[in-house]
Design a protein around this motif. Sequence first.
Motif, PDB file in Angstrom:
ATOM      1  N   MET A 128      68.528 -38.037  53.643  1.00  0.00           N
ATOM      2  CA  MET A 128      69.397 -37.168  54.430  1.00  0.00           C
ATOM      3  C   MET A 128      70.708 -36.883  53.715  1.00  0.00           C
ATOM      4  SD  MET A 128      68.756 -38.307  58.402  1.00  0.00           S
ATOM      5  CE  MET A 128      69.120 -40.046  58.219  1.00  0.00           C
ATOM      6  N   ASP A 129      70.854 -37.399  52.483  1.00  0.00           N
ATOM      7  CA  ASP A 129      72.019 -37.076  51.674  1.00  0.00           C
ATOM      8  C   ASP A 129      71.629 -35.990  50.674  1.00  0.00           C
ATOM      9  OD1 ASP A 129      74.576 -37.104  50.742  1.00  0.00           O
ATOM     10  OD2 ASP A 129      74.529 -39.148  49.954  1.00  0.00           O
ATOM     11  N   VAL A 130      72.598 -35.477  49.939  1.00  0.00           N
ATOM     12  CA  VAL A 130      72.345 -34.404  48.986  1.00  0.00           C
ATOM     13  C   VAL A 130      71.507 -34.899  47.816  1.00  0.00           C
ATOM     14  CG1 VAL A 130      74.486 -33.242  49.625  1.00  0.00           C
ATOM     15  CG2 VAL A 130      74.467 -34.815  47.667  1.00  0.00           C
ATOM     16  N   THR A 131      70.765 -33.976  47.224  1.00  0.00           N
ATOM     17  CA  THR A 131      70.029 -34.257  45.994  1.00  0.00           C
ATOM     18  C   THR A 131      70.922 -33.885  44.816  1.00  0.00           C
ATOM     19  OG1 THR A 131      67.980 -33.674  47.140  1.00  0.00           O
ATOM     20  CG2 THR A 131      67.910 -33.784  44.719  1.00  0.00           C
ATOM     21  N   PRO A 132      71.251 -34.840  43.954  1.00  0.00           N
ATOM     22  CA  PRO A 132      72.187 -34.560  42.853  1.00  0.00           C
ATOM     23  C   PRO A 132      71.794 -33.355  42.000  1.00  0.00           C
ATOM     24  CG  PRO A 132      71.820 -36.915  43.040  1.00  0.00           C
ATOM     25  CD  PRO A 132      70.859 -36.268  43.980  1.00  0.00           C
ATOM     26  N   GLN A 133      70.507 -33.206  41.709  1.00  0.00           N
ATOM     27  CA  GLN A 133      70.073 -32.084  40.879  1.00  0.00           C
ATOM     28  C   GLN A 133      70.333 -30.747  41.565  1.00  0.00           C
ATOM     29  OE1 GLN A 133      68.369 -34.782  41.742  1.00  0.00           O
ATOM     30  NE2 GLN A 133      66.907 -35.444  40.165  1.00  0.00           N
ATOM     31  N   GLU A 134      70.153 -30.723  42.897  1.00  0.00           N
ATOM     32  CA  GLU A 134      70.398 -29.491  43.638  1.00  0.00           C
ATOM     33  C   GLU A 134      71.877 -29.146  43.644  1.00  0.00           C
ATOM     34  OE1 GLU A 134      69.515 -26.052  45.773  1.00  0.00           O
ATOM     35  OE2 GLU A 134      68.235 -27.433  44.650  1.00  0.00           O
ATOM     36  N   VAL A 135      72.726 -30.171  43.757  1.00  0.00           N
ATOM     37  CA  VAL A 135      74.175 -29.951  43.705  1.00  0.00           C
ATOM     38  C   VAL A 135      74.565 -29.304  42.381  1.00  0.00           C
ATOM     39  CG1 VAL A 135      76.417 -31.101  43.577  1.00  0.00           C
ATOM     40  CG2 VAL A 135      74.755 -31.797  45.301  1.00  0.00           C
ATOM     41  N   VAL A 136      74.066 -29.849  41.279  1.00  0.00           N
ATOM     42  CA  VAL A 136      74.379 -29.304  39.954  1.00  0.00           C
ATOM     43  C   VAL A 136      73.865 -27.865  39.837  1.00  0.00           C
ATOM     44  CG1 VAL A 136      73.923 -29.524  37.478  1.00  0.00           C
ATOM     45  CG2 VAL A 136      74.462 -31.554  38.832  1.00  0.00           C
ATOM     46  N   VAL A 168      82.626 -22.710  45.643  1.00  0.00           N
ATOM     47  CA  VAL A 168      81.445 -22.386  46.426  1.00  0.00           C
ATOM     48  C   VAL A 168      81.494 -23.196  47.713  1.00  0.00           C
ATOM     49  CG1 VAL A 168      79.999 -24.115  45.252  1.00  0.00           C
ATOM     50  CG2 VAL A 168      78.921 -22.191  46.444  1.00  0.00           C
ATOM     51  N   ILE A 169      81.257 -22.538  48.843  1.00  0.00           N
ATOM     52  CA  ILE A 169      81.287 -23.189  50.144  1.00  0.00           C
ATOM     53  C   ILE A 169      79.950 -22.966  50.845  1.00  0.00           C
ATOM     54  CG2 ILE A 169      83.796 -23.040  50.389  1.00  0.00           C
ATOM     55  CD1 ILE A 169      83.410 -20.634  52.232  1.00  0.00           C
ATOM     56  N   LEU A 170      79.508 -23.977  51.588  1.00  0.00           N
ATOM     57  CA  LEU A 170      78.244 -23.921  52.310  1.00  0.00           C
ATOM     58  C   LEU A 170      78.220 -25.038  53.343  1.00  0.00           C
ATOM     59  CD1 LEU A 170      75.461 -25.399  49.974  1.00  0.00           C
ATOM     60  CD2 LEU A 170      77.872 -25.426  49.393  1.00  0.00           C
ATOM     61  N   HIS A 171      77.253 -24.962  54.258  1.00  0.00           N
ATOM     62  CA  HIS A 171      77.166 -26.030  55.256  1.00  0.00           C
ATOM     63  C   HIS A 171      76.764 -27.341  54.596  1.00  0.00           C
ATOM     64  CE1 HIS A 171      76.552 -28.325  58.821  1.00  0.00           C
ATOM     65  NE2 HIS A 171      75.250 -28.424  58.643  1.00  0.00           N
ATOM     66  N   GLY A 172      75.731 -27.292  53.760  1.00  0.00           N
ATOM     67  CA  GLY A 172      75.324 -28.468  53.015  1.00  0.00           C
ATOM     68  C   GLY A 172      73.895 -28.913  53.251  1.00  0.00           C
ATOM     69  N   ASP A 173      73.247 -28.398  54.299  1.00  0.00           N
ATOM     70  CA  ASP A 173      71.882 -28.848  54.573  1.00  0.00           C
ATOM     71  C   ASP A 173      70.899 -28.416  53.492  1.00  0.00           C
ATOM     72  OD1 ASP A 173      72.320 -26.231  55.473  1.00  0.00           O
ATOM     73  OD2 ASP A 173      70.771 -26.363  57.012  1.00  0.00           O
ATOM     74  N   THR A 174      71.167 -27.300  52.834  1.00  0.00           N
ATOM     75  CA  THR A 174      70.268 -26.843  51.773  1.00  0.00           C
ATOM     76  C   THR A 174      70.335 -27.721  50.536  1.00  0.00           C
ATOM     77  OG1 THR A 174      71.995 -25.310  51.027  1.00  0.00           O
ATOM     78  CG2 THR A 174      70.318 -24.436  52.527  1.00  0.00           C
ATOM     79  N   LEU A 175      71.326 -28.587  50.461  1.00  0.00           N
ATOM     80  CA  LEU A 175      71.456 -29.508  49.325  1.00  0.00           C
ATOM     81  C   LEU A 175      70.572 -30.737  49.489  1.00  0.00           C
ATOM     82  CD1 LEU A 175      75.356 -29.460  48.968  1.00  0.00           C
ATOM     83  CD2 LEU A 175      73.711 -28.177  47.576  1.00  0.00           C
ATOM     84  N   CYS A 176      70.086 -30.965  50.704  1.00  0.00           N
ATOM     85  CA  CYS A 176      69.315 -32.183  51.002  1.00  0.00           C
ATOM     86  C   CYS A 176      67.824 -31.901  50.821  1.00  0.00           C
ATOM     87  CB  CYS A 176      69.616 -32.670  52.410  1.00  0.00           C
ATOM     88  SG  CYS A 176      71.383 -32.942  52.718  1.00  0.00           S
ATOM     89  N   THR A 177      67.416 -31.620  49.599  1.00  0.00           N
ATOM     90  CA  THR A 177      66.053 -31.162  49.343  1.00  0.00           C
ATOM     91  C   THR A 177      65.016 -32.274  49.448  1.00  0.00           C
ATOM     92  OG1 THR A 177      66.404 -31.472  46.961  1.00  0.00           O
ATOM     93  CG2 THR A 177      66.848 -29.283  47.870  1.00  0.00           C
ATOM     94  N   MET A 178      65.441 -33.543  49.422  1.00  0.00           N
ATOM     95  CA  MET A 178      64.475 -34.639  49.550  1.00  0.00           C
ATOM     96  C   MET A 178      63.939 -34.756  50.969  1.00  0.00           C
ATOM     97  SD  MET A 178      65.950 -37.690  47.102  1.00  0.00           S
ATOM     98  CE  MET A 178      67.601 -37.667  47.820  1.00  0.00           C
TER      99      MET A 178
END
Length: 248
Positions: free
Chosen positions: A172-180, A111-121
């Motif tokens: 501004m970093d990824v949320t682990p739960q969102e990554v999973v 899965v590929i993405l920019h990554g901003d949607t992973l930073c839900t906090m």
Amino acid sequence: MTTLFIADLHLSILRPDITECFLTFMRDEAPKAEALYVLGDLFEFWIGDDDDSPFHSSIKNAFKTLTQSGVACYFIQGNRDFLLGKRFCQETGMQLLPETAVIDLYGTPTVILHGDTLCTMDENYQAFRRTVHKPWLQSIFNCIPLFIRRKIVTNVQNKIRAQKKIKHMSIMDVTPQEVVSVFEDNRVIQMIHGHTHRPNIHQHTTSNGLATRIVLGDWYTQGSVLVCNTDGNSLENRQFSLSDQKSQ
């Protein structure tokens, strides 16, 4: 053959060192690849596909030369260039992908993405993102004269810089739960993204098994390229030329 991934170049006329490194990469390295994926924030800010400044035209020409040579090029919008659209891709031969896509990377569904949607906090940013991604609002913005759009973007950039100074780095970093969740929703065990400017390779435990997350680096002090082939994946740097470094 190899597949290359880049993100977060933030190309700007104000940073000729980054531009020179990128153009060298496009001329000397990318033509040897099977495919090139750009996972967002290619530009510092993109105000519309009708921006035909000489600087942007030079970047378009680099992609057009590459795709005409037979290298497949794919683009996922970032938070700085979410207005880059179909016209740019038609003029360059690139293919615009959805914000989250699954590809077969040498036998490994990824899965590929920019990554901003992973930073839900970062709730303020996510609210801003939902607003600016509304199609009707983008249509209105694109109808505004180019010189006014430039002024609007300058004001937005200034506000973003001010907000970043008071934000805690953790949000501004990824949320682990969102990554999973992204791993499990897409039923894959490999992810590639940018946005956080923290190049690294992480391991996550998911219901699908142990999963690998590869974070691309930015191009602020050096080029950053993920090189993938049948032997594996390698996060690599590309140095800026000495003459360009001295000019900074």
